[in-house]
Design a protein around this motif. Structure first.
Motif, short mmCIF file in Angstrom:
data_model
loop_
_atom_site.label_atom_id
_atom_site.label_comp_id
_atom_site.label_asym_id
_atom_site.label_seq_id
_atom_site.Cartn_x
_atom_site.Cartn_y
_atom_site.Cartn_z
N ALA A 256 -51.09 -52.70 -33.81
CA ALA A 256 -51.04 -51.26 -33.53
C ALA A 256 -49.60 -50.79 -33.61
O ALA A 256 -48.66 -51.58 -33.45
CB ALA A 256 -51.62 -50.95 -32.15
N VAL A 257 -49.45 -49.51 -33.86
CA VAL A 257 -48.13 -48.90 -33.85
C VAL A 257 -48.07 -47.85 -32.74
O VAL A 257 -49.08 -47.25 -32.38
CB VAL A 257 -47.76 -48.24 -35.20
CG1 VAL A 257 -47.57 -49.30 -36.27
CG2 VAL A 257 -48.79 -47.22 -35.63
N ILE A 258 -46.88 -47.67 -32.23
CA ILE A 258 -46.61 -46.56 -31.31
C ILE A 258 -45.96 -45.48 -32.15
O ILE A 258 -45.03 -45.76 -32.92
CB ILE A 258 -45.72 -46.99 -30.14
CG1 ILE A 258 -46.45 -48.04 -29.29
CG2 ILE A 258 -45.31 -45.78 -29.30
CD1 ILE A 258 -45.62 -48.62 -28.16
N VAL A 259 -46.46 -44.26 -32.04
CA VAL A 259 -45.94 -43.14 -32.81
C VAL A 259 -45.53 -42.01 -31.88
O VAL A 259 -46.00 -41.92 -30.75
CB VAL A 259 -46.99 -42.62 -33.84
CG1 VAL A 259 -47.34 -43.69 -34.85
CG2 VAL A 259 -48.25 -42.10 -33.15
N ASP A 260 -44.66 -41.13 -32.38
CA ASP A 260 -44.28 -39.96 -31.61
C ASP A 260 -45.27 -38.82 -31.89
O ASP A 260 -46.26 -39.01 -32.62
CB ASP A 260 -42.84 -39.55 -31.87
CG ASP A 260 -42.57 -39.08 -33.29
OD1 ASP A 260 -43.53 -38.75 -34.02
OD2 ASP A 260 -41.39 -39.03 -33.67
N LEU B 228 -53.98 -50.84 -37.43
CA LEU B 228 -55.08 -49.92 -37.69
C LEU B 228 -55.22 -48.84 -36.62
O LEU B 228 -56.07 -47.97 -36.73
CB LEU B 228 -56.40 -50.68 -37.84
CG LEU B 228 -56.42 -51.74 -38.95
CD1 LEU B 228 -57.73 -52.51 -38.91
CD2 LEU B 228 -56.18 -51.11 -40.31
N VAL B 229 -54.38 -48.93 -35.59
CA VAL B 229 -54.41 -47.98 -34.47
C VAL B 229 -53.00 -47.46 -34.26
O VAL B 229 -52.04 -48.23 -34.26
CB VAL B 229 -54.92 -48.65 -33.18
CG1 VAL B 229 -54.88 -47.67 -32.02
CG2 VAL B 229 -56.32 -49.20 -33.36
N ALA B 230 -52.91 -46.16 -34.05
CA ALA B 230 -51.65 -45.57 -33.64
C ALA B 230 -51.83 -45.02 -32.24
O ALA B 230 -52.78 -44.31 -31.94
CB ALA B 230 -51.24 -44.43 -34.60
#
Length: 173
Positions: free
Chosen positions: A89-93, A169-171
């Protein structure tokens, strides 16, 4: 690439949002309304109970999925006979710019890692699980408020093997 059924649980949401969803006229979308907020665990359980699909994935309103998430995770789980799957997963702003990447935990060490700390990136929005497995572990624990995702990940890892997809696959906003 996946047939979907969408269950939207409006947990204490304003009437205007509920009406907009109901007015969409999309037959694949079921709207469940809790006039008073019951919390994330109760909302998720209501969605699970209302769904008829064999596989369940949850998307929190502040998270984002890749278009290939469901197909990739379903294939990964079916390839190894797992009861659930998850991904990196990524962390996004707020503008969806990637701030960091968290890899998918290794399936072989998942349970031990989860017992030490919450290693499931993206929380509940990351997991795709068999409906019968979610029900057999008792659904989300409504007594927990903040850690229901972690608790569910532990119970799934105790009850079944998991499959990891290395792609994010998830933000997580």
């Amino acid at each position: 690439g996946v047939d979907v059924e969408v269950v939207v649980v409006c947990d204490g949401a304003p009437d205007s949002l509920v009406r907009r969803l109901e007015d969409m006229g999309e037959e694949r979308v079921t709207v469940i309304r809790h006039r008073e907020a019951r919390g994330v665990a109760a909302a998720r359980n209501a969605g699970i109970d209302a769904a008829s699909a064999d596989w369940i994935a949850i998307l929190d309103d502040d998270d984002v999925w890749a278009p290939t998430k469901l197909a990739a995770q379903l294939a990964a789980a079916e390839d190894v006979g797992a009861g659930f799957s998850y991904s990196a997963a990524v962390i996004v702003d707020d503008d969806l710019r990637v701030k960091s990447l968290t890899p998918a935990p290794e399936p072989k060490t998942l349970l031990g890692d989860l017992l030490a700390r919450n290693v499931m990136p993206g929380g509940g929005s990351n997991i795709l699980a068999r409906r019968d497995l979610l029900q057999s572990v008792g659904g989300f624990d409504t007594r927990t408020w903040y850690m229901s995702d972690w608790d569910m990940a532990i119970r799934l890892a105790i009850a079944s093997s998991g499959a990891a997809v290395p792609d994010p696959l998830v933000a997580w906003v």
